[in-house]
Design a protein around this motif. Structure first.
Motif, PDB file in Angstrom:
ATOM      1  N   ASN A  59       0.852  -1.198   0.000  1.00 51.37           N
ATOM      2  CA  ASN A  59       0.000   0.000   0.000  1.00 51.37           C
ATOM      3  C   ASN A  59       0.888   1.249   0.000  1.00 51.37           C
ATOM      4  O   ASN A  59       2.110   1.146   0.148  1.00 51.37           O
ATOM      5  CB  ASN A  59      -0.963  -0.005   1.214  1.00 51.37           C
ATOM      6  CG  ASN A  59      -0.225  -0.122   2.527  1.00 51.37           C
ATOM      7  OD1 ASN A  59       0.515   0.781   2.914  1.00 51.37           O
ATOM      8  ND2 ASN A  59      -0.388  -1.252   3.201  1.00 51.37           N
ATOM      9  N   GLY A  60       0.271   2.390  -0.114  1.00 52.90           N
ATOM     10  CA  GLY A  60       1.031   3.641  -0.202  1.00 52.90           C
ATOM     11  C   GLY A  60       1.695   4.024   1.110  1.00 52.90           C
ATOM     12  O   GLY A  60       2.734   4.689   1.112  1.00 52.90           O
ATOM     13  N   THR A  61       1.102   3.617   2.218  1.00 57.95           N
ATOM     14  CA  THR A  61       1.703   3.909   3.525  1.00 57.95           C
ATOM     15  C   THR A  61       2.983   3.094   3.699  1.00 57.95           C
ATOM     16  O   THR A  61       4.009   3.609   4.143  1.00 57.95           O
ATOM     17  CB  THR A  61       0.703   3.595   4.660  1.00 57.95           C
ATOM     18  OG1 THR A  61      -0.527   4.255   4.377  1.00 57.95           O
ATOM     19  CG2 THR A  61       1.222   4.059   5.999  1.00 57.95           C
ATOM     20  N   LEU A  64       5.830   4.641   1.793  1.00 57.66           N
ATOM     21  CA  LEU A  64       6.479   5.728   2.533  1.00 57.66           C
ATOM     22  C   LEU A  64       7.388   5.170   3.625  1.00 57.66           C
ATOM     23  O   LEU A  64       8.506   5.646   3.835  1.00 57.66           O
ATOM     24  CB  LEU A  64       5.411   6.631   3.165  1.00 57.66           C
ATOM     25  CG  LEU A  64       4.677   7.592   2.219  1.00 57.66           C
ATOM     26  CD1 LEU A  64       3.378   8.086   2.851  1.00 57.66           C
ATOM     27  CD2 LEU A  64       5.575   8.776   1.861  1.00 57.66           C
ATOM     28  N   TYR A  86      -2.668  13.978   4.163  1.00 59.04           N
ATOM     29  CA  TYR A  86      -3.197  12.761   4.763  1.00 59.04           C
ATOM     30  C   TYR A  86      -2.211  12.269   5.824  1.00 59.04           C
ATOM     31  O   TYR A  86      -0.998  12.446   5.686  1.00 59.04           O
ATOM     32  CB  TYR A  86      -3.391  11.707   3.670  1.00 59.04           C
ATOM     33  CG  TYR A  86      -4.010  10.431   4.171  1.00 59.04           C
ATOM     34  CD1 TYR A  86      -5.254  10.444   4.801  1.00 59.04           C
ATOM     35  CD2 TYR A  86      -3.362   9.215   4.019  1.00 59.04           C
ATOM     36  CE1 TYR A  86      -5.815   9.274   5.266  1.00 59.04           C
ATOM     37  CE2 TYR A  86      -3.926   8.041   4.471  1.00 59.04           C
ATOM     38  CZ  TYR A  86      -5.155   8.074   5.096  1.00 59.04           C
ATOM     39  OH  TYR A  86      -5.711   6.919   5.557  1.00 59.04           O
ATOM     40  N   ALA A  88      -0.915   9.520   6.682  1.00 54.28           N
ATOM     41  CA  ALA A  88       0.114   8.507   6.388  1.00 54.28           C
ATOM     42  C   ALA A  88       1.493   9.125   6.224  1.00 54.28           C
ATOM     43  O   ALA A  88       2.505   8.532   6.620  1.00 54.28           O
ATOM     44  CB  ALA A  88      -0.260   7.737   5.123  1.00 54.28           C
ATOM     45  N   THR A  89       1.541  10.312   5.642  1.00 52.95           N
ATOM     46  CA  THR A  89       2.816  10.969   5.368  1.00 52.95           C
ATOM     47  C   THR A  89       3.643  11.136   6.649  1.00 52.95           C
ATOM     48  O   THR A  89       4.846  10.910   6.659  1.00 52.95           O
ATOM     49  CB  THR A  89       2.580  12.357   4.724  1.00 52.95           C
ATOM     50  OG1 THR A  89       1.520  12.260   3.775  1.00 52.95           O
ATOM     51  CG2 THR A  89       3.820  12.853   4.028  1.00 52.95           C
ATOM     52  N   VAL A 131       4.342  16.515  -0.691  1.00 57.36           N
ATOM     53  CA  VAL A 131       3.172  15.735  -1.115  1.00 57.36           C
ATOM     54  C   VAL A 131       2.580  16.418  -2.343  1.00 57.36           C
ATOM     55  O   VAL A 131       2.264  17.611  -2.294  1.00 57.36           O
ATOM     56  CB  VAL A 131       2.116  15.687   0.013  1.00 57.36           C
ATOM     57  CG1 VAL A 131       0.881  14.907  -0.435  1.00 57.36           C
ATOM     58  CG2 VAL A 131       2.705  15.074   1.278  1.00 57.36           C
ATOM     59  N   ASP A 157       5.700  12.126  -2.061  1.00 55.49           N
ATOM     60  CA  ASP A 157       4.466  11.361  -1.844  1.00 55.49           C
ATOM     61  C   ASP A 157       3.543  11.615  -3.042  1.00 55.49           C
ATOM     62  O   ASP A 157       2.930  12.672  -3.170  1.00 55.49           O
ATOM     63  CB  ASP A 157       3.807  11.786  -0.524  1.00 55.49           C
ATOM     64  CG  ASP A 157       2.576  10.943  -0.196  1.00 55.49           C
ATOM     65  OD1 ASP A 157       2.027  10.307  -1.119  1.00 55.49           O
ATOM     66  OD2 ASP A 157       2.152  10.936   0.980  1.00 55.49           O
ATOM     67  N   ALA A 159       0.957   9.690  -3.999  1.00 57.62           N
ATOM     68  CA  ALA A 159      -0.265   8.872  -3.897  1.00 57.62           C
ATOM     69  C   ALA A 159      -1.432   9.497  -4.667  1.00 57.62           C
ATOM     70  O   ALA A 159      -2.303   8.792  -5.159  1.00 57.62           O
ATOM     71  CB  ALA A 159      -0.638   8.680  -2.430  1.00 57.62           C
ATOM     72  N   GLN A 160      -1.437  10.832  -4.780  1.00 59.89           N
ATOM     73  CA  GLN A 160      -2.583  11.494  -5.413  1.00 59.89           C
ATOM     74  C   GLN A 160      -2.252  12.033  -6.796  1.00 59.89           C
ATOM     75  O   GLN A 160      -3.104  12.663  -7.424  1.00 59.89           O
ATOM     76  CB  GLN A 160      -3.054  12.660  -4.525  1.00 59.89           C
ATOM     77  CG  GLN A 160      -3.440  12.206  -3.123  1.00 59.89           C
ATOM     78  CD  GLN A 160      -4.063  13.312  -2.292  1.00 59.89           C
ATOM     79  OE1 GLN A 160      -4.245  14.426  -2.758  1.00 59.89           O
ATOM     80  NE2 GLN A 160      -4.393  12.994  -1.045  1.00 59.89           N
ATOM     81  N   SER A 186       0.262   5.082  -4.273  1.00 54.81           N
ATOM     82  CA  SER A 186      -0.757   4.178  -3.736  1.00 54.81           C
ATOM     83  C   SER A 186      -1.718   3.775  -4.846  1.00 54.81           C
ATOM     84  O   SER A 186      -2.032   4.590  -5.719  1.00 54.81           O
ATOM     85  CB  SER A 186      -1.536   4.900  -2.631  1.00 54.81           C
ATOM     86  OG  SER A 186      -2.755   4.235  -2.352  1.00 54.81           O
ATOM     87  N   LYS A 191      -7.830   6.063  -5.791  1.00 54.22           N
ATOM     88  CA  LYS A 191      -6.734   6.883  -6.334  1.00 54.22           C
ATOM     89  C   LYS A 191      -6.839   6.890  -7.864  1.00 54.22           C
ATOM     90  O   LYS A 191      -7.582   6.114  -8.447  1.00 54.22           O
ATOM     91  CB  LYS A 191      -5.376   6.333  -5.889  1.00 54.22           C
ATOM     92  CG  LYS A 191      -5.235   6.234  -4.373  1.00 54.22           C
ATOM     93  CD  LYS A 191      -4.781   7.533  -3.719  1.00 54.22           C
ATOM     94  CE  LYS A 191      -5.199   7.594  -2.296  1.00 54.22           C
ATOM     95  NZ  LYS A 191      -4.262   7.774  -1.245  1.00 54.22           N
ATOM     96  N   GLY A 199      -2.726  -1.529  -2.606  1.00 54.32           N
ATOM     97  CA  GLY A 199      -1.504  -1.698  -3.387  1.00 54.32           C
ATOM     98  C   GLY A 199      -0.684  -0.428  -3.315  1.00 54.32           C
ATOM     99  O   GLY A 199      -1.209   0.647  -3.003  1.00 54.32           O
TER     100      GLY A 199
HETATM  101  C1  LIG Z   1      -3.782   7.614   0.030  1.00 47.27           C
HETATM  102  C2  LIG Z   1      -2.588   8.334   0.506  1.00 47.27           C
HETATM  103  C3  LIG Z   1      -1.548   7.673   1.174  1.00 47.27           C
HETATM  104  C4  LIG Z   1      -1.634   6.263   1.663  1.00 47.27           C
HETATM  105  O1  LIG Z   1      -1.927   5.291   0.724  1.00 47.27           O
HETATM  106  P1  LIG Z   1      -2.550   3.894   1.215  1.00 47.27           P
HETATM  107  O2  LIG Z   1      -2.417   3.044   0.009  1.00 47.27           O
HETATM  108  O3  LIG Z   1      -3.956   4.157   1.611  1.00 47.27           O
HETATM  109  O4  LIG Z   1      -1.722   3.398   2.352  1.00 47.27           O
HETATM  110  C5  LIG Z   1      -0.415   8.398   1.505  1.00 47.27           C
HETATM  111  N1  LIG Z   1      -0.312   9.697   1.214  1.00 47.27           N
HETATM  112  C6  LIG Z   1      -1.300  10.374   0.583  1.00 47.27           C
HETATM  113  C7  LIG Z   1      -1.118  11.824   0.291  1.00 47.27           C
HETATM  114  C8  LIG Z   1      -2.478   9.722   0.235  1.00 47.27           C
HETATM  115  O5  LIG Z   1      -3.458  10.402  -0.377  1.00 47.27           O
END
Ligand SMILES: *Cc1c(COP(=O)(O)O)cnc(C)c1O
Length: 376
Positions: A59-61, A64, A86, A88-89, A131, A157, A159-160, A186, A191, A199
């Motif tokens: 996953n995206g977390t 990171l 978000y 997670a960062t 990010v 980051d 993810a977006q 992510s 996404k 993933g």
């Molecule tokens: C969604 C997201 C994540 C985490 O991704 P996951 O796959 O949900 O763990 C991290 N950073 C940002 C900015 C996000 O939008």
């Protein structure tokens, strides 16, 4: 008319034949873990982004976390992150015993700036995590210059913002996630490139770093049962990789469709008193993960409930800045505070935007917003 923030069902139905075939292929071979699709997808993602290596993970977390683990930072080392993002960062920084240091963001683009980073730098700063928020790239030319001057690692980051591109002043263009030392992304279903579960992936240019990341994601081993590093177990499922292989070739078309929706919103909503349409960042394309208004003269909560009554969902990304979250409030804070992020948390409102939106839906949504403004 059913209006949703995202419409994953219609997106799937449009690709049903291809997706179902890809999934059956995996099921019939029963290669659920590390099947051939995983390595193939990693290659295709690297080719798409222009990264030398793509390393997939769960996953995206985790992406990171793996990025930070690969940099050999010491407890107490500081990593600068935006407070408007978000969780997670910052979460993975804290989890590894490192210290998140929050920085305020730019009021127009909602992202970290070189000046904001510079203010947050101390003698313990080792890395910064810009990010690429809501689908466009942060000002990477200036951010990379500050990072280089202070010898900081840069983890993007992404993810977006997968698929967004940034153009440097010398004319070179690079994709989000491929400009710093490491990029993370992510594939969460909503996404821009989403799978049907969890993933994630890392993008890297350096061969040694890529090898280390693959090992870290796989219990620290290169040779089975020989653990050279303390790693984690973070894998992209073969099923998800097979789905992503079908969807990756559509990513650019998806980005165009999101841009079409954004242009419709821009035209219908620009110049209305009390709300601001999102500003395009300089030198970056936009893949509109979110289309985010700023409610500067109207009540966001009243606009939200007005839209809700008309069957139009909207979301607040993000309602509380990280420096105000219970779990993070004890970390060092900037003496000048975070006025921009505080204001954004009070004013932002994200509208429905996705790949299956039609003009009828967009017209209905924008009409409702205009009605609200004019009766207000
Ligand atoms: C969604 C997201 C994540 C985490 O991704 P996951 O796959 O949900 O763990 C991290 N950073 C940002 C900015 C996000 O939008």
């Amino acid at each position: 008319m059913k209006i949703q923030m995202v419409d994953l069902q219609r997106q799937y139905l449009a690709l049903k034949k291809e997706i179902d075939a890809a999934m059956s292929g995996v099921l019939e071979k029963a290669a659920f873990i590390n099947g051939p699709e995983v390595a193939l997808f990693a290659k295709e993602l690297a080719a798409y982004t222009g990264a030398k290596h793509a390393i997939t993970c769960a996953n995206g977390t985790d992406a990171l976390q793996l990025a930070l683990m690969a940099l050999d930072l010491k407890p107490g080392d500081e990593v600068i992150v935006p407070t408007f993002t978000y969780v997670a960062t910052a979460e993975v920084i804290a989890l590894l015993g490192l210290t998140p240091v929050f920085a305020d963001v730019d009021p127009a683009t909602f992202m970290l700036t070189a000046a904001g980073i510079e203010k947050a730098i101390s003698s313990r700063t080792k890395a910064v995590v810009p990010v690429h928020l809501f689908g466009q790239c942060a000002g990477m030319e200036q951010i990379l210059a500050v990072a280089q001057a202070h010898q900081l690692f840069v983890i993007e980051d992404t993810a977006q913002a997968l698929g967004a591109a940034y153009t440097f002043s010398d004319g070179t263009t690079k994709q989000a996630g491929t400009m710093g030392h490491l990029g993370t992304t992510s594939f969460f279903p909503s996404k821009n490139l989403g799978c049907y579960g969890d993933g994630g992936a890392l993008l890297v240019q350096d061969d040694a770093l890529a090898e280390k990341l693959s090992m870290l994601a796989n219990h620290g081993q290169k040779v089975k049962y020989h653990h050279d590093l303390v790693g984690i177990n973070s894998r992209l499922d073969t099923l998800q990789a097979a789905i992503l292989r079908v969807k990756l070739p559509y990513l650019d078309a998806y980005s165009s469709r999101r841009n079409r929706s954004a242009e419709f919103y821009d035209q219908a909503l620009s110049g209305l008193s009390g709300i601001k349409i999102p500003k395009r960042a300089e030198n970056s394309s936009h893949v509109f993960h979110q289309y985010t208004l700023t409610c500067a003269g109207v009540s966001r909560e009243r606009l939200r409930s007005y839209l809700q009554e008309k069957g139009i969902p909207s979301m607040v990304y993000y309602p509380v800045p990280l420096h105000r979250q219970k779990a993070y409030a004890h970390y060092k804070q900037a003496p000048e505070g975070y006025p921009v992020s505080e204001q954004l948390c009070a004013q932002v409102l994200s509208l429905p935007i996705h790949t299956e939106q039609d003009e009828e839906q967009l017209a209905y949504i924008t009409k409702a917003i205009r009605q609200f403004i004019f009766q207000d």
